[in-house]
Motif scaffolding. Structure first.
Motif, PDB file in Angstrom:
ATOM      1  N   VAL A   1       3.225   1.580   9.967  1.00  0.00           N
ATOM      2  CA  VAL A   1       3.821   0.297   9.619  1.00  0.00           C
ATOM      3  C   VAL A   1       5.217   0.350  10.252  1.00  0.00           C
ATOM      4  O   VAL A   1       6.053   1.146   9.826  1.00  0.00           O
ATOM      5  CB  VAL A   1       3.928   0.091   8.089  1.00  0.00           C
TER       6      VAL A   1
ATOM      7  N   SER B   1       9.911   1.770  10.360  1.00  0.00           N
ATOM      8  CA  SER B   1      10.379   2.953   9.649  1.00  0.00           C
ATOM      9  C   SER B   1       9.354   4.089   9.648  1.00  0.00           C
ATOM     10  O   SER B   1       9.729   5.248   9.600  1.00  0.00           O
ATOM     11  CB  SER B   1      10.745   2.570   8.212  1.00  0.00           C
TER      12      SER B   1
ATOM     13  N   TYR C   1       4.758  -9.200  10.801  1.00  0.00           N
ATOM     14  CA  TYR C   1       3.887  -8.370  11.634  1.00  0.00           C
ATOM     15  C   TYR C   1       2.773  -9.179  12.278  1.00  0.00           C
ATOM     16  O   TYR C   1       2.176 -10.044  11.646  1.00  0.00           O
ATOM     17  CB  TYR C   1       3.199  -7.285  10.779  1.00  0.00           C
TER      18      TYR C   1
ATOM     19  N   ASP D   1       2.788   4.494   6.024  1.00  0.00           N
ATOM     20  CA  ASP D   1       4.063   3.837   5.679  1.00  0.00           C
ATOM     21  C   ASP D   1       4.969   4.877   5.036  1.00  0.00           C
ATOM     22  O   ASP D   1       4.515   5.945   4.616  1.00  0.00           O
ATOM     23  CB  ASP D   1       3.838   2.637   4.754  1.00  0.00           C
ATOM     24  N   ASP D   2       6.285   4.568   4.982  1.00  0.00           N
ATOM     25  CA  ASP D   2       7.212   5.568   4.450  1.00  0.00           C
ATOM     26  C   ASP D   2       7.217   5.593   2.931  1.00  0.00           C
ATOM     27  O   ASP D   2       7.401   6.648   2.329  1.00  0.00           O
ATOM     28  CB  ASP D   2       8.628   5.320   4.988  1.00  0.00           C
TER      29      ASP D   2
HETATM   30 MG    MG Z   1       8.663  -0.462   6.132  1.00  0.00          MG
END
Ligand code: MG
Ligand code: 5GP
Length: 487
Positions: A296, A299, A345, A361-362
């Motif tokens: 994503v 990040s 996005y 994702d983070d």
């Molecule tokens: Mg993000």
């Protein structure tokens, strides 16, 4: 979170040989401007610069992004031999121009002082109430004003002395940059929750929240401001004024996970490399049978690179982020707000169609982006979606400068992992373990604040403290004043 910078051009350096010649020969404000640009990811609500030529302070601050706030005439007017800047992300106090920084306060004997703050002072209510009993008046709802006025009100014949008196009364997270006509100060709270670094370019000294801001203006990294350190910067160079260090340190681990720029170094470690390692460890801990690994963006890109490398599954980009969207002050309509993932996005059908997809994702905070992302991937042909998160479940509120949401808004404080998986509609969901995350940073648990994951706060916190609490206190105060007047 917020970004702070400071620049001190040594008067001893001859004009013609100014180390900042390539940027601009005399203009500390311009250097602050470019380094703030490099810290835009730390706050997009307002920005400001204060500058001095040794007599008074000039300040420009407005709502908006760094590039929107300052025009050429502002930078020319600010000029200055020394300057400091701030880019704001509201934590305590809402998003309004009165809360924008730098904030300027005045002492009758010592003159003006400008302050920029990254963090959150958790006993601001108490300190403020105490100062109010001493007759100090407040104009804003920000904890930064409390810090500034506590400094002015402290005993002492110099700013150094006032800082040494006032700062130990404050609890929480405060990386501060302070400018007076005579000196620049760089200060970190006793745990060092938020980063702050010193850099040098020729005879000029700089401070910044992150090393990326030094790189942008061609300055070299000198050292971290140490936890609990009050550092004075003037024509004599760097002078440590006081050491208030606690018996442990507590850099926010979420700086490694999400907040800091991937191009920065934290405590000597590349943030990009740390995030890659998080992805590698995640691949070991939470493997998936899949055809492609996508991040994503932006990040989670390094983490997805690490996941792909370790798992042997190819890395592709499956989502393209609109890099111009940022945070806008034009509120989208309710319908558009519900489609914020669609605004942010676009998916690549060629990459996704017919594929079993690992999406990295983070973090998951409120859990509102995961669902729409899974839907978007499926709509574009993904046959399976395996969500992988490069940090553990966030179950506890942050009191130290990240506006993460109240505890009851954090999805992992209400649901187990299986519930979250079904909420976002993924085939599988896997989080990085606490130990895995910490191992990836190269630090140990006692060097880091992990409170949002563990509930182990560095200092005792009042759990009802919220972003608007100072505002409520102010409203209650004025109500009380009104009712006592009417009585
Ligand atoms: Mg993000
Ligand atoms: P959620 O929808 O779960 O609330 O948000 C998760 C997403 O928000 C992740 O993609 C993560 O990169 C991002 N994120 C994590 N922390 C923050 C933050 O403090 N501010 C903002 N704007 N985004 C965040």
């Amino acid at each position: 979170m917020c970004g702070v910078v400071g620049v001190w051009n040594n008067a001893g350096g001859e004009r013609g040989q100014s180390p900042l010649r390539e940027v601009d020969p005399t203009d500390a404000a311009r250097v602050s401007f470019f380094s703030l640009y490099a810290l835009q990811h730390r706050g997009q609500e307002s920005a400001g610069i204060a500058a001095t030529d040794g007599r008074d302070l000039r300040v420009v601050r407005r709502m908006g992004l760094v590039g929107q706030v300052f025009a050429e005439p502002d930078l020319l007017a600010l000029g200055g031999r020394a300057a400091m800047g701030h880019t704001r992300y509201s934590t305590t106090g809402s998003s309004r121009i009165e809360n924008a920084q730098p904030m300027v306060v005045r002492d009758e004997a010592l003159g003006e002082l400008a302050i920029g703050h990254n963090g959150n002072c958790i006993n601001a209510r108490d300190v403020r109430a105490q100062l109010e009993t001493e007759g100090v008046e407040f104009q804003t709802s920000s904890d930064t004003e409390v810090i500034a006025k506590a400094i002015v009100a402290a005993p002492g014949a110099t700013w150094d002395a006032k800082l040494v008196h006032a700062l130990p009364t404050l609890s929480g997270a405060w990386s501060l940059v302070i400018l007076t006509p005579r000196a620049l100060y760089a200060i970190r709270d006793p745990f060092g929750v938020r980063p702050l670094v010193v850099g040098r370019k020729g005879a000029s000294l700089m401070v910044a929240s992150e090393t990326s801001a030094l790189d942008t203006v061609g300055a070299e990294f000198v050292r971290d401001v140490l936890p609990g350190e009050i550092l004075r910067i003037d024509d004599a160079g760097l002078t440590p004024v006081a050491d208030m260090a606690a018996d442990r340190t507590g850099l926010c681990v979420f700086e490694h996970v999400y907040l800091a720029s991937a191009s920065s170094e934290l405590g000597g470690h590349s943030v990009y490399a740390t995030r890659e390692r998080m992805g590698e460890i995640l691949a070991e801990e939470r493997p998936a049978d899949a055809d492609v690994v996508i991040p994503v963006p932006d990040s989670a890109i390094p983490a997805a690179v690490g996941y792909a490398r370790k798992s042997g599954i190819p890395f592709r980009e499956g989502l393209i982020k609109n890099r111009y969207i940022g945070r806008t002050f034009i509120q989208p309509s309710q319908e558009l707000r519900q489609h914020s993932v669609a605004l942010k996005y676009n998916a690549l059908r060629d990459v996704l169609n017919g594929k079993r997809v690992v999406v990295v994702d983070d973090s998951i905070v409120r859990g509102s982006t995961g669902g729409p992302i899974v839907q978007l991937l499926r709509k574009n042909g993904a046959t399976e979606v395996h969500m992988r998160i490069c940090s553990p479940p966030i179950r506890h509120q942050c009191f130290f400068g990240v506006d993460m949401a109240r505890r009851d808004e954090l999805i992992a404080s209400k649901m187990e992992i299986e519930g979250i998986r079904s909420h976002i509609g993924a085939d599988t969901l896997g989080y990085l373990s606490l130990d895995g995350m910490i191992r990836a940073t190269g630090a140990t648990r006692k060097d880091l604040c992990t409170a949002c994951f563990t509930g182990d706060y560095l200092v005792p916190v009042q759990l009802e403290l919220t972003k608007e609490s100072l505002e409520r206190q102010r409203a209650e105060g004025s109500l009380q004043r009104q009712s006592s007047r009417s009585r």
